[in-house]
Design a protein around this motif. Structure first.
Motif, PDB file in Angstrom:
ATOM      1  N   ARG A   1      -6.810  14.558  -0.606  1.00 39.12           N
ATOM      2  CA  ARG A   1      -7.808  15.195   0.255  1.00 39.12           C
ATOM      3  C   ARG A   1      -7.225  15.665   1.581  1.00 39.12           C
ATOM      4  NH1 ARG A   1     -10.024   9.938   0.095  1.00 39.12           N
ATOM      5  NH2 ARG A   1     -11.958  10.698  -0.825  1.00 39.12           N
ATOM      6  N   ASN A   2      -6.081  15.137   2.007  1.00 41.67           N
ATOM      7  CA  ASN A   2      -5.509  15.559   3.285  1.00 41.67           C
ATOM      8  C   ASN A   2      -4.953  16.973   3.228  1.00 41.67           C
ATOM      9  OD1 ASN A   2      -2.368  15.543   2.910  1.00 41.67           O
ATOM     10  ND2 ASN A   2      -3.094  13.675   1.892  1.00 41.67           N
ATOM     11  N   GLY A   3      -4.669  17.472   2.015  1.00 42.66           N
ATOM     12  CA  GLY A   3      -4.226  18.849   1.851  1.00 42.66           C
ATOM     13  C   GLY A   3      -2.767  19.110   2.134  1.00 42.66           C
ATOM     14  N   SER A   4      -1.989  18.089   2.427  1.00 41.52           N
ATOM     15  CA  SER A   4      -0.582  18.292   2.782  1.00 41.52           C
ATOM     16  C   SER A   4       0.334  18.360   1.567  1.00 41.52           C
ATOM     17  CB  SER A   4      -0.107  17.157   3.693  1.00 41.52           C
ATOM     18  OG  SER A   4       0.024  15.945   2.964  1.00 41.52           O
ATOM     19  N   GLY A   5      -0.157  17.918   0.418  1.00 44.60           N
ATOM     20  CA  GLY A   5       0.694  17.851  -0.764  1.00 44.60           C
ATOM     21  C   GLY A   5       1.475  16.562  -0.884  1.00 44.60           C
ATOM     22  N   GLY A   6       1.323  15.654   0.095  1.00 40.71           N
ATOM     23  CA  GLY A   6       1.989  14.354   0.027  1.00 40.71           C
ATOM     24  C   GLY A   6       0.968  13.235   0.040  1.00 40.71           C
ATOM     25  N   LEU A   7       1.360  12.080  -0.493  1.00 42.49           N
ATOM     26  CA  LEU A   7       0.463  10.930  -0.568  1.00 42.49           C
ATOM     27  C   LEU A   7       1.010   9.753   0.228  1.00 42.49           C
ATOM     28  CD1 LEU A   7      -0.744  10.580  -4.279  1.00 42.49           C
ATOM     29  CD2 LEU A   7      -2.114  11.197  -2.279  1.00 42.49           C
ATOM     30  N   LEU A   8       0.137   9.119   0.990  1.00 46.81           N
ATOM     31  CA  LEU A   8       0.473   7.873   1.672  1.00 46.81           C
ATOM     32  C   LEU A   8      -0.416   6.782   1.097  1.00 46.81           C
ATOM     33  CD1 LEU A   8       1.875   6.123   3.720  1.00 46.81           C
ATOM     34  CD2 LEU A   8       0.325   7.008   5.495  1.00 46.81           C
ATOM     35  N   VAL A   9       0.187   5.899   0.319  1.00 45.59           N
ATOM     36  CA  VAL A   9      -0.534   4.839  -0.388  1.00 45.59           C
ATOM     37  C   VAL A   9      -0.137   3.491   0.207  1.00 45.59           C
ATOM     38  CG1 VAL A   9      -0.896   3.719  -2.625  1.00 45.59           C
ATOM     39  CG2 VAL A   9      -0.605   6.210  -2.499  1.00 45.59           C
ATOM     40  N   VAL A  10      -1.118   2.624   0.413  1.00 45.52           N
ATOM     41  CA  VAL A  10      -0.851   1.278   0.925  1.00 45.52           C
ATOM     42  C   VAL A  10      -1.231   0.254  -0.145  1.00 45.52           C
ATOM     43  CG1 VAL A  10      -1.245  -0.402   2.760  1.00 45.52           C
ATOM     44  CG2 VAL A  10      -1.318   2.059   3.271  1.00 45.52           C
ATOM     45  N   PRO A  11      -0.260  -0.295  -0.869  1.00 39.87           N
ATOM     46  CA  PRO A  11      -0.556  -1.343  -1.847  1.00 39.87           C
ATOM     47  C   PRO A  11      -0.915  -2.654  -1.145  1.00 39.87           C
ATOM     48  CG  PRO A  11       1.525  -0.226  -2.343  1.00 39.87           C
ATOM     49  CD  PRO A  11       1.139   0.143  -0.940  1.00 39.87           C
ATOM     50  N   LEU A  12      -2.011  -3.264  -1.590  1.00 38.93           N
ATOM     51  CA  LEU A  12      -2.443  -4.555  -1.058  1.00 38.93           C
ATOM     52  C   LEU A  12      -2.687  -5.540  -2.198  1.00 38.93           C
ATOM     53  CD1 LEU A  12      -4.946  -3.391   1.728  1.00 38.93           C
ATOM     54  CD2 LEU A  12      -2.589  -4.161   2.026  1.00 38.93           C
ATOM     55  N   ASP A  13      -1.882  -5.414  -3.248  1.00 41.80           N
ATOM     56  CA  ASP A  13      -2.031  -6.277  -4.415  1.00 41.80           C
ATOM     57  C   ASP A  13      -1.154  -7.526  -4.340  1.00 41.80           C
ATOM     58  OD1 ASP A  13      -0.102  -3.906  -4.840  1.00 41.80           O
ATOM     59  OD2 ASP A  13       0.652  -5.395  -6.267  1.00 41.80           O
ATOM     60  N   HIS A  14      -0.520  -7.752  -3.211  1.00 45.19           N
ATOM     61  CA  HIS A  14       0.507  -8.789  -3.085  1.00 45.19           C
ATOM     62  C   HIS A  14       0.043 -10.240  -3.202  1.00 45.19           C
ATOM     63  CE1 HIS A  14       1.966  -5.106  -1.203  1.00 45.19           C
ATOM     64  NE2 HIS A  14       3.191  -5.529  -1.374  1.00 45.19           N
ATOM     65  N   PRO A  15      -1.181 -10.621  -2.813  1.00 45.90           N
ATOM     66  CA  PRO A  15      -1.522 -12.044  -2.839  1.00 45.90           C
ATOM     67  C   PRO A  15      -1.410 -12.714  -4.199  1.00 45.90           C
ATOM     68  CG  PRO A  15      -3.061 -10.871  -1.436  1.00 45.90           C
ATOM     69  CD  PRO A  15      -2.233  -9.829  -2.128  1.00 45.90           C
ATOM     70  N   VAL A  16      -1.605 -11.973  -5.305  1.00 48.14           N
ATOM     71  CA  VAL A  16      -1.478 -12.603  -6.622  1.00 48.14           C
ATOM     72  C   VAL A  16      -0.056 -13.126  -6.811  1.00 48.14           C
ATOM     73  CG1 VAL A  16      -1.505 -12.200  -9.115  1.00 48.14           C
ATOM     74  CG2 VAL A  16      -3.328 -11.275  -7.680  1.00 48.14           C
TER      75      VAL A  16
ATOM     76  N   ARG B   1      -3.244 -12.315   8.536  1.00 52.95           N
ATOM     77  CA  ARG B   1      -2.599 -11.760   9.728  1.00 52.95           C
ATOM     78  C   ARG B   1      -3.572 -10.923  10.560  1.00 52.95           C
ATOM     79  NH1 ARG B   1       3.157 -11.454   8.930  1.00 52.95           N
ATOM     80  NH2 ARG B   1       3.745 -12.190   6.871  1.00 52.95           N
ATOM     81  N   HIS B   2      -4.604 -10.395   9.914  1.00 50.45           N
ATOM     82  CA  HIS B   2      -5.448  -9.414  10.581  1.00 50.45           C
ATOM     83  C   HIS B   2      -6.924  -9.781  10.579  1.00 50.45           C
ATOM     84  CE1 HIS B   2      -1.854  -6.993  10.724  1.00 50.45           C
ATOM     85  NE2 HIS B   2      -1.714  -7.135   9.417  1.00 50.45           N
ATOM     86  N   GLY B   3      -7.238 -11.038  10.341  1.00 48.60           N
ATOM     87  CA  GLY B   3      -8.614 -11.498  10.399  1.00 48.60           C
ATOM     88  C   GLY B   3      -9.304 -11.493   9.054  1.00 48.60           C
ATOM     89  N   SER B   4      -9.216 -10.397   8.333  1.00 44.16           N
ATOM     90  CA  SER B   4      -9.817 -10.322   7.009  1.00 44.16           C
ATOM     91  C   SER B   4      -9.270  -9.101   6.295  1.00 44.16           C
ATOM     92  CB  SER B   4     -11.347 -10.210   7.109  1.00 44.16           C
ATOM     93  OG  SER B   4     -11.724  -8.937   7.609  1.00 44.16           O
ATOM     94  N   LEU B   5      -9.384  -9.117   4.970  1.00 45.85           N
ATOM     95  CA  LEU B   5      -8.980  -7.959   4.187  1.00 45.85           C
ATOM     96  C   LEU B   5      -9.840  -6.756   4.557  1.00 45.85           C
ATOM     97  CD1 LEU B   5      -7.383  -6.631   1.870  1.00 45.85           C
ATOM     98  CD2 LEU B   5      -9.106  -7.539   0.291  1.00 45.85           C
ATOM     99  N   ASP B   6     -11.124  -6.977   4.772  1.00 45.15           N
ATOM    100  CA  ASP B   6     -12.021  -5.878   5.115  1.00 45.15           C
ATOM    101  C   ASP B   6     -11.587  -5.196   6.407  1.00 45.15           C
ATOM    102  OD1 ASP B   6     -14.627  -4.421   4.689  1.00 45.15           O
ATOM    103  OD2 ASP B   6     -15.022  -5.316   6.647  1.00 45.15           O
ATOM    104  N   ARG B   7     -11.230  -5.978   7.379  1.00 47.45           N
ATOM    105  CA  ARG B   7     -10.791  -5.407   8.665  1.00 47.45           C
ATOM    106  C   ARG B   7      -9.512  -4.601   8.486  1.00 47.45           C
ATOM    107  NH1 ARG B   7      -9.304  -8.836  14.192  1.00 47.45           N
ATOM    108  NH2 ARG B   7      -8.536  -7.053  15.396  1.00 47.45           N
ATOM    109  N   LEU B   8      -8.596  -5.114   7.686  1.00 41.83           N
ATOM    110  CA  LEU B   8      -7.339  -4.407   7.449  1.00 41.83           C
ATOM    111  C   LEU B   8      -7.584  -3.073   6.747  1.00 41.83           C
ATOM    112  CD1 LEU B   8      -4.262  -4.192   7.394  1.00 41.83           C
ATOM    113  CD2 LEU B   8      -4.267  -5.622   5.334  1.00 41.83           C
ATOM    114  N   VAL B   9      -8.411  -3.086   5.703  1.00 40.42           N
ATOM    115  CA  VAL B   9      -8.692  -1.843   4.985  1.00 40.42           C
ATOM    116  C   VAL B   9      -9.372  -0.840   5.910  1.00 40.42           C
ATOM    117  CG1 VAL B   9     -10.000  -0.810   3.083  1.00 40.42           C
ATOM    118  CG2 VAL B   9      -8.770  -2.957   2.733  1.00 40.42           C
TER     119      VAL B   9
END
Length: 274
Positions: free
Chosen positions: A28-43, A53-61
């Motif tokens: 949707r940014n229209g630049s042709g590039g993607l910036l993805v943040v994986p947050l699957d690490h706790p498993v 580190r940031h209070g809650s997952l909701d706050r971080l997202v």
């Protein structure tokens, strides 16, 4: 780069309207590039790995949604703890693979299906494969099955493929990285996330040799400056974007590092840009 859909969709022989819609959401940014943040690490890494580190997952997202991220990768259960409103301007990639590392650190199994992920609101699916693992055959079969389901449902697929296993001494070797990217493309993924070779490797040849966009993995968070430089080099060489998790959420100010990454991906800016 000619545009977001052309960069991915031109290599598909049987594109669907639903898939194009979801790709447009990702890009949707229209630049042709993607910036993805994986947050699957706790498993794999343990509880509160990022939310503590940031209070809650909701706050971080919420911080990711407002500072340049295009998409976030989450496990299905984590979505119960995140407000839907963040996904007005942020795409959701549901991760379907898991492994704790407490037994075989290279093993990954499927824990979510494509239909289930769609019911949760997924814009895309992600699957992890460790090529070279003792369970590589099953992981490849899982990737193939998920790719088929994604094709049926018109869902973009991100494959996270790494050269990892008992016989792998250097997972960043250019030959192995190119092989990892090829596995993703050959088995039906739309995007591939992988670690890239160290400085001095011919990154342009690697990018050009892969028919789907290559997202450079964020890598080592301990030396942020060096990692940012490596990611900038990857973008200059033609990477389709960046997928950085630990580099973002281990930083005391994730929004600040995310804005720097967004400048690299969306504006193709030098690494020192803010």
């Amino acid at each position: 780069m000619s545009g977001p859909v052309a960069s991915v969709g031109d290599v598909a022989h049987n594109d669907t309207f639903a898939r194009r819609v979801r790709l447009d959401r990702l890009y949707r940014n229209g630049s042709g590039g993607l910036l993805v943040v994986p947050l699957d690490h706790p498993v794999s890494g343990g509880p509160n790995l990022h939310s503590g580190r940031h209070g809650s997952l909701d706050r971080l997202v919420g911080e990711l949604a407002g500072n340049g991220a295009d998409a976030v990768v989450l496990h299905k259960g984590a979505l119960r703890h995140v407000q839907p409103r963040w996904f007005r301007d942020l795409s959701l990639i549901v991760h379907c693979s898991a492994g704790t590392g407490l037994s075989d650190p290279d093993d990954k199994v499927l824990v979510c299906g494509v239909e289930e992920a769609l019911r949760l609101g997924a814009d895309a699916i992600s699957v992890h494969v460790n090529a070279g693992a003792a369970t590589e055959p099953r992981q490849l079969a899982d990737l193939g099955a998920v790719a088929a389901a994604c094709q049926d449902w018109g869902v973009p697929l991100l494959a996270m493929v790494y050269a990892r296993g008992p016989g792998i001494t250097d997972g960043r070797a250019p030959r192995l990285v190119a092989h990892a990217a090829t596995i993703a493309a050959e088995l039906g993924a739309d995007l591939v996330k992988t670690v890239l070779p160290r400085a001095g490797a011919d990154l342009e040849a690697l990018m050009a040799g892969c028919p789907i966009p290559v997202l450079a993995a964020g890598g080592d968070a301990a030396d942020g400056a060096a990692t940012l430089g490596h990611l900038a080099e990857a973008m200059r060489a033609g990477a389709g974007g960046i997928a950085a998790g630990r580099l973002v959420f281990t930083n005391p100010d994730p929004a600040a590092v995310l804005r720097r990454l967004a400048a690299l991906v969306h504006d193709r800016a030098p690494v020192h840009s803010r």
